[in-house]
Write an enzyme that holds these catalytic residues in place. Structure first.
Site, PDB file in Angstrom:
ATOM      1  N   GLY A 176       0.806  -1.217   0.000  1.00 33.32           N
ATOM      2  CA  GLY A 176       0.000   0.000   0.000  1.00 33.32           C
ATOM      3  C   GLY A 176       0.840   1.269   0.000  1.00 33.32           C
ATOM      4  O   GLY A 176       2.069   1.243   0.137  1.00 33.32           O
ATOM      5  N   HIS A 177       0.141   2.399  -0.112  1.00 32.70           N
ATOM      6  CA  HIS A 177       0.819   3.691  -0.196  1.00 32.70           C
ATOM      7  C   HIS A 177       1.563   4.020   1.100  1.00 32.70           C
ATOM      8  O   HIS A 177       1.127   3.681   2.190  1.00 32.70           O
ATOM      9  CB  HIS A 177      -0.184   4.801  -0.529  1.00 32.70           C
ATOM     10  CG  HIS A 177      -1.250   4.991   0.491  1.00 32.70           C
ATOM     11  ND1 HIS A 177      -2.367   4.197   0.562  1.00 32.70           N
ATOM     12  CD2 HIS A 177      -1.369   5.879   1.508  1.00 32.70           C
ATOM     13  CE1 HIS A 177      -3.134   4.593   1.558  1.00 32.70           C
ATOM     14  NE2 HIS A 177      -2.549   5.604   2.159  1.00 32.70           N
ATOM     15  N   ASN A 178       2.714   4.655   0.953  1.00 32.17           N
ATOM     16  CA  ASN A 178       3.565   5.133   2.056  1.00 32.17           C
ATOM     17  C   ASN A 178       4.277   4.018   2.815  1.00 32.17           C
ATOM     18  O   ASN A 178       4.981   4.293   3.788  1.00 32.17           O
ATOM     19  CB  ASN A 178       2.780   5.971   3.071  1.00 32.17           C
ATOM     20  CG  ASN A 178       2.096   7.167   2.451  1.00 32.17           C
ATOM     21  OD1 ASN A 178       2.521   7.654   1.411  1.00 32.17           O
ATOM     22  ND2 ASN A 178       1.035   7.630   3.077  1.00 32.17           N
ATOM     23  N   VAL A 179       4.102   2.777   2.430  1.00 31.72           N
ATOM     24  CA  VAL A 179       4.759   1.681   3.135  1.00 31.72           C
ATOM     25  C   VAL A 179       6.276   1.804   2.971  1.00 31.72           C
ATOM     26  O   VAL A 179       6.774   2.159   1.899  1.00 31.72           O
ATOM     27  CB  VAL A 179       4.265   0.312   2.607  1.00 31.72           C
ATOM     28  CG1 VAL A 179       5.144  -0.826   3.105  1.00 31.72           C
ATOM     29  CG2 VAL A 179       2.820   0.089   3.022  1.00 31.72           C
ATOM     30  N   SER A 212       1.139   2.955   5.004  1.00 30.04           N
ATOM     31  CA  SER A 212       1.959   3.591   6.038  1.00 30.04           C
ATOM     32  C   SER A 212       2.532   2.620   7.060  1.00 30.04           C
ATOM     33  O   SER A 212       3.054   3.052   8.098  1.00 30.04           O
ATOM     34  CB  SER A 212       1.170   4.698   6.758  1.00 30.04           C
ATOM     35  OG  SER A 212       0.779   5.708   5.842  1.00 30.04           O
TER      36      SER A 212
END
Length: 363
Positions: A258-261, A278
Site C-alpha cells: 500500500g501507499h507510504n509503506v 503507512s
C-alpha cells in the site's frame, strides 16, 4: 548452451572430479537426466535416481561414491540450494532480446537510454526516463515519464513502471507487475463510519450517508538495488513521500504494497502478502504466504511470520509469529492444542451440569 564441468565448477567455486572437459547442456532431475544433462542429486536421498537415469555427470553431495553410480564427472555441493542458485543463474538464457531499440517500440526523444540496453517491441518509454546500461525491457512493458531504472535491470512482459519511480541496479520485474499506481486513499467530509469504529471498537451512533473524496498520490516509489518483483505485484505510490522497498528485498507473485509503506533490506514477502498503507517493515523480515499487515504499524527487524498470519499491532524485532491475530508461534501452538481439546471439555461440562459421570468413550 553447453558448459564443461570445469567451467561450471569454477563459476560455483566448487570442487569437481572426473572428466572435467565433459560438457552438459541442461540440468535435470536424476531419474529423468539424459547423457547431455547435469543430474542434480545434492542429497543422498536422490542417489538412486542417478542409477535409474542416463546422466554422465551430476552435482552431488560431498563424499558421494559417484563412480559406483556410473558417473564420469561430478561437482560437489556442500550446500545444495546455494549451488542451485549459481547453477541456474549460469544456465538461464534469459529473454531472447536483441540489443538496441526495436523498431516497434516508442521511446520519447528526451529519454536517456544507457549503452547496451535492449528494448523490445511494443514497449513505451516516456519523457525524461533514464534507463541504465545493459537494461532489458521486454515486449509490452511501459515506463512512464520521469522514471529512473538502474543498470542490468530486467523488466518482463507487460510490466508497468509509473511516473517518477526510481529503481536501483540489477532489478528483476516479472510479467504484469504494476509499480507506481495511485494509493487507495479516500476521506469523507464528516467523520466516517470507519473512523468511528476505530475509536469505539464496535459501537455505532446514527448511521448516515457518506461520500468518499479522493486523496491524490503525489509521491512515487523508490526501490533499491538487487530487488526482485514477482508477477502481478502491485506497489502503490506514496501520498506525499515515496513508498520504498530496500535493497535485496524479494516480493513473490500477487503481493500488494500500500501507499507510504516502508520496507527494509533483504526482506522476503511470499505470495498474496498484503501490507496496508503507512506500515513500516524492518530489515530481513520474512512474511509467509497470505500474511497481512495492518496500516500504520511497525514490524521489527528479523521478524518471521508463518503463512496466513495477520499482524494488527507492532511486532518486536526478532519475534516469530503465527495465527490470526498474530501471537508468538509457541503460544499459537498451545492455543491450537487447547482448541482441539474443546469438544472433550464441552462434553465434560455438559455431563457435570446433568450430574452424570463423564464417559470419554461416549464422545
Amino acid at each position: 548452451m553447453p558448459h564443461t564441468i570445469r567451467d561450471i565448477a569454477l563459476a560455483l567455486g566448487a570442487e569437481a572430479a572426473g572428466d572435467l572437459d565433459l560438457t552438459v547442456t541442461y540440468a535435470a532431475e536424476p531419474q529423468a537426466a539424459g547423457p547431455d544433462d547435469l543430474a542434480l542429486a545434492m542429497d543422498p536421498r536422490y542417489g538412486d535416481g542417478i542409477i535409474r537415469g542416463q546422466a554422465r555427470a551430476a552435482m552431488v553431495w560431498p563424499g558421494a561414491d559417484w563412480q559406483a553410480m556410473g558417473l564420469k564427472a561430478v561437482i560437489f555441493a556442500p550446500r545444495g540450494r546455494l549451488a542451485m542458485a549459481g547453477l541456474t543463474r549460469l544456465m538461464d538464457p534469459g529473454p531472447d532480446l536483441a540489443p538496441g531499440v526495436h523498431p516497434m517500440a516508442i521511446v520519447h526523444p528526451s529519454a536517456e537510454i544507457g549503452p547496451g540496453a535492449a528494448i523490445g517491441p511494443f514497449v513505451t518509454i516516456g519523457a525524461g526516463v533514464v534507463l541504465g546500461p545493459s537494461a532489458r525491457i521486454v515486449s509490452h512493458a511501459s515506463i512512464a515519464e520521469g522514471a529512473r531504472v538502474g543498470a542490468d535491470c530486467l523488466i518482463l512482459q507487460g510490466a508497468r513502471i509509473g511516473a517518477r519511480v526510481t529503481i536501483g541496479d540489477r532489478f528483476i520485474c516479472q510479467p504484469g507487475a504494476v509499480i507506481g499506481a495511485d494509493g487507495f486513499s479516500f476521506v469523507t467530509p464528516e467523520r466516517s463510519g470507519v473512523e468511528e469504529i476505530r475509536e469505539t471498537l464496535g459501537s455505532r451512533a446514527d448511521i448516515k450517508e457518506q461520500n468518499w473524496t479522493r486523496i491524490h498520490s503525489l509521491g512515487a516509489v523508490s526501490i533499491g538495488d538487487d530487488v526482485e518483483i514477482g508477477a502481478n505485484v502491485c506497489i502503490d505510490r506514496g501520498t506525499i513521500r515515496d513508498t520504498s522497498v530496500g535493497s535485496g528485498t524479494k516480493l513473490d507473485n500477487l503481493v500488494h504494497i500500500g501507499h507510504n509503506v516502508q520496507i527494509g533490506r533483504d526482506c522476503l514477502l511470499c505470495g498474496q502478502v498484503g501490507i496496508a498503507g503507512s506500515a513500516r517493515i524492518g530489515d530481513r523480515v520474512v512474511l509467509g504466504g497470505q500474511c497481512g499487515v495492518n496500516d500504520n504499524i511497525f514490524v521489527g527487524n528479523d521478524v518471521i511470520a508463518g503463512g496466513a498470519t495477520k499482524i494488527f499491532t507492532n511486532a518486536p524485532a526478532g519475534r516469530v509469529l503465527l495465527g490470526y491475530p498474530a501471537v508468538k508461534m509457541e503460544t499459537h501452538v498451545e492455543m491450537q492444542k487447547a482448541l482441539r481439546r474443546l469438544p472433550r471439555l464441552a462434553s465434560r461440562v455438559a455431563a457435570l451440569e446433568k450430574g452424570v459421570p463423564f464417559a470419554p468413550e461416549a464422545e
